[in-house]
Design a protein around this motif. Sequence first.
Motif, PDB file in Angstrom:
ATOM      1  N   ALA A  40       0.819  -1.212   0.000  1.00  0.00           N
ATOM      2  CA  ALA A  40       0.000   0.000   0.000  1.00  0.00           C
ATOM      3  C   ALA A  40       0.859   1.271   0.000  1.00  0.00           C
ATOM      4  N   ASN A  41       2.179   1.098   0.162  1.00  0.00           N
ATOM      5  CA  ASN A  41       3.064   2.258   0.257  1.00  0.00           C
ATOM      6  C   ASN A  41       4.260   2.147  -0.679  1.00  0.00           C
ATOM      7  N   PRO A  42       4.015   2.100  -2.000  1.00  0.00           N
ATOM      8  CA  PRO A  42       5.145   2.035  -2.927  1.00  0.00           C
ATOM      9  C   PRO A  42       5.959   3.318  -2.822  1.00  0.00           C
ATOM     10  N   GLY A  43       7.262   3.177  -2.887  1.00  0.00           N
ATOM     11  CA  GLY A  43       8.122   4.351  -2.790  1.00  0.00           C
ATOM     12  C   GLY A  43       8.518   4.704  -1.367  1.00  0.00           C
ATOM     13  N   VAL A  44       7.923   3.998  -0.367  1.00  0.00           N
ATOM     14  CA  VAL A  44       8.297   4.242   1.024  1.00  0.00           C
ATOM     15  C   VAL A  44       9.258   3.138   1.452  1.00  0.00           C
ATOM     16  N   ASP A  45      10.422   3.522   1.963  1.00  0.00           N
ATOM     17  CA  ASP A  45      11.405   2.556   2.431  1.00  0.00           C
ATOM     18  C   ASP A  45      11.077   2.216   3.885  1.00  0.00           C
ATOM     19  N   PRO A  46      10.654   0.949   4.165  1.00  0.00           N
ATOM     20  CA  PRO A  46      10.278   0.584   5.535  1.00  0.00           C
ATOM     21  C   PRO A  46      11.415   0.735   6.533  1.00  0.00           C
ATOM     22  N   ASP A  47      12.649   0.757   6.054  1.00  0.00           N
ATOM     23  CA  ASP A  47      13.794   0.896   6.946  1.00  0.00           C
ATOM     24  C   ASP A  47      14.193   2.351   7.178  1.00  0.00           C
ATOM     25  N   ARG A  48      13.480   3.287   6.521  1.00  0.00           N
ATOM     26  CA  ARG A  48      13.815   4.710   6.666  1.00  0.00           C
ATOM     27  C   ARG A  48      12.536   5.519   6.873  1.00  0.00           C
ATOM     28  N   LEU A  49      11.795   5.198   7.940  1.00  0.00           N
ATOM     29  CA  LEU A  49      10.580   5.947   8.262  1.00  0.00           C
ATOM     30  C   LEU A  49      10.972   7.207   9.034  1.00  0.00           C
ATOM     31  N   PHE A  50      10.195   8.268   8.844  1.00  0.00           N
ATOM     32  CA  PHE A  50      10.460   9.539   9.504  1.00  0.00           C
ATOM     33  C   PHE A  50       9.250   9.932  10.332  1.00  0.00           C
ATOM     34  N   ILE A  51       9.493  10.474  11.529  1.00  0.00           N
ATOM     35  CA  ILE A  51       8.392  10.982  12.350  1.00  0.00           C
ATOM     36  C   ILE A  51       7.690  12.083  11.566  1.00  0.00           C
ATOM     37  N   GLN A  53       5.951  11.499   8.845  1.00  0.00           N
ATOM     38  CA  GLN A  53       5.708  10.961   7.499  1.00  0.00           C
ATOM     39  C   GLN A  53       4.321  10.313   7.478  1.00  0.00           C
ATOM     40  N   ILE A  54       3.602  10.478   6.376  1.00  0.00           N
ATOM     41  CA  ILE A  54       2.267   9.889   6.258  1.00  0.00           C
ATOM     42  C   ILE A  54       2.342   8.665   5.367  1.00  0.00           C
ATOM     43  N   ILE A  55       1.847   7.537   5.896  1.00  0.00           N
ATOM     44  CA  ILE A  55       1.765   6.306   5.104  1.00  0.00           C
ATOM     45  C   ILE A  55       0.298   5.907   5.009  1.00  0.00           C
ATOM     46  N   CYS A  56      -0.001   4.899   4.195  1.00  0.00           N
ATOM     47  CA  CYS A  56      -1.370   4.425   4.023  1.00  0.00           C
ATOM     48  C   CYS A  56      -1.500   3.033   4.634  1.00  0.00           C
ATOM     49  N   VAL A  57      -2.493   2.877   5.496  1.00  0.00           N
ATOM     50  CA  VAL A  57      -2.736   1.599   6.165  1.00  0.00           C
ATOM     51  C   VAL A  57      -3.968   0.964   5.542  1.00  0.00           C
ATOM     52  N   PRO A  58      -3.828  -0.267   4.969  1.00  0.00           N
ATOM     53  CA  PRO A  58      -4.993  -0.925   4.381  1.00  0.00           C
ATOM     54  C   PRO A  58      -5.972  -1.369   5.460  1.00  0.00           C
ATOM     55  N   GLY A  59      -7.239  -1.437   5.072  1.00  0.00           N
ATOM     56  CA  GLY A  59      -8.249  -1.968   5.984  1.00  0.00           C
ATOM     57  C   GLY A  59      -9.096  -0.881   6.605  1.00  0.00           C
ATOM     58  N   PRO A  60      -9.748  -1.206   7.718  1.00  0.00           N
ATOM     59  CA  PRO A  60     -10.656  -0.254   8.352  1.00  0.00           C
ATOM     60  C   PRO A  60      -9.898   0.951   8.915  1.00  0.00           C
ATOM     61  N   THR A  61     -10.649   1.982   9.286  1.00  0.00           N
ATOM     62  CA  THR A  61     -10.061   3.191   9.838  1.00  0.00           C
ATOM     63  C   THR A  61      -9.346   2.876  11.145  1.00  0.00           C
ATOM     64  N   PRO A  62      -8.095   3.321  11.283  1.00  0.00           N
ATOM     65  CA  PRO A  62      -7.401   3.073  12.542  1.00  0.00           C
ATOM     66  C   PRO A  62      -8.055   3.853  13.675  1.00  0.00           C
ATOM     67  N   PRO A  63      -7.850   3.404  14.917  1.00  0.00           N
ATOM     68  CA  PRO A  63      -8.467   4.118  16.030  1.00  0.00           C
ATOM     69  C   PRO A  63      -7.957   5.551  16.092  1.00  0.00           C
ATOM     70  N   PRO A  64      -8.825   6.471  16.548  1.00  0.00           N
ATOM     71  CA  PRO A  64      -8.405   7.863  16.580  1.00  0.00           C
ATOM     72  C   PRO A  64      -7.255   8.068  17.564  1.00  0.00           C
ATOM     73  N   VAL A  65      -6.389   9.020  17.233  1.00  0.00           N
ATOM     74  CA  VAL A  65      -5.279   9.347  18.122  1.00  0.00           C
ATOM     75  C   VAL A  65      -5.828  10.226  19.237  1.00  0.00           C
ATOM     76  N   SER A  66      -5.403   9.978  20.449  1.00  0.00           N
ATOM     77  CA  SER A  66      -5.863  10.749  21.595  1.00  0.00           C
ATOM     78  C   SER A  66      -5.562  12.225  21.401  1.00  0.00           C
ATOM     79  N   PRO A  67      -6.518  13.108  21.798  1.00  0.00           N
ATOM     80  CA  PRO A  67      -6.227  14.538  21.714  1.00  0.00           C
ATOM     81  C   PRO A  67      -5.192  14.942  22.760  1.00  0.00           C
TER      82      PRO A  67
END
Length: 197
Positions: A40-51, A53-67
């Motif tokens: 789901a993330n062509p062009g994204v290097d899994p070994d070089r993630l950056f804080i 950075q936006i990636i795409c997660v397949p499947g249902p909506t992930p749980p909301p992040v706490s405010p």
Amino acid sequence: MYYQQRTCPTGTTPYTIRAGDTFFAISRRFNVSLDALIAANPGVDPDRLFIGQIICVPGPTPPPVSPCPTLRLGSRGPSVTQLQQLLRNAGYDPGPIDGIFGSRTQAAVMAFQRDMHIAVDGIVGRQTWTALGVNCGITPPPTTCPAGTTPYTIRAGDTFFSLARRFNTTVDAIIRANPNVNPDALRIGQIICIPRA
């Protein structure tokens, strides 16, 4: 190089990388296969993630992040920027508003915690966020106020005197409406009854 993917295809949901995230941890957290996440993330290097950075997660909506995420020395991102702005608005100097939780931000947090009489640990959790006036999604227990009064939730800096001026009533009237409340020991999040003018 920093890759920023802004839109995710149908069937996937955007997710912002946080400190400590790996594709393996994200796949386990959202119950998707590692292969599906990589696909789901062509062009994204899994070994070089950056804080941030936006990636795409397949499947249902992930749980909301706490405010009210837990922040500490070394944390980065928009939540830290929000924290720094709230500290500055409250009269504490977090240093530059740059989204980086450094030693000056930590010192400002600790000074704020000390003044608010909450645990002085330099870590921003639910209690510190609430003291700064952020609604952390906690619904306070209902308080039944007598007729002629209105429930009010105590915020940082509130006193019976300041509330009496704000709501055009008297300190004595607030004390009578709250016989079991110690005016010298108000707690942030506490619900009291304010007499209507």
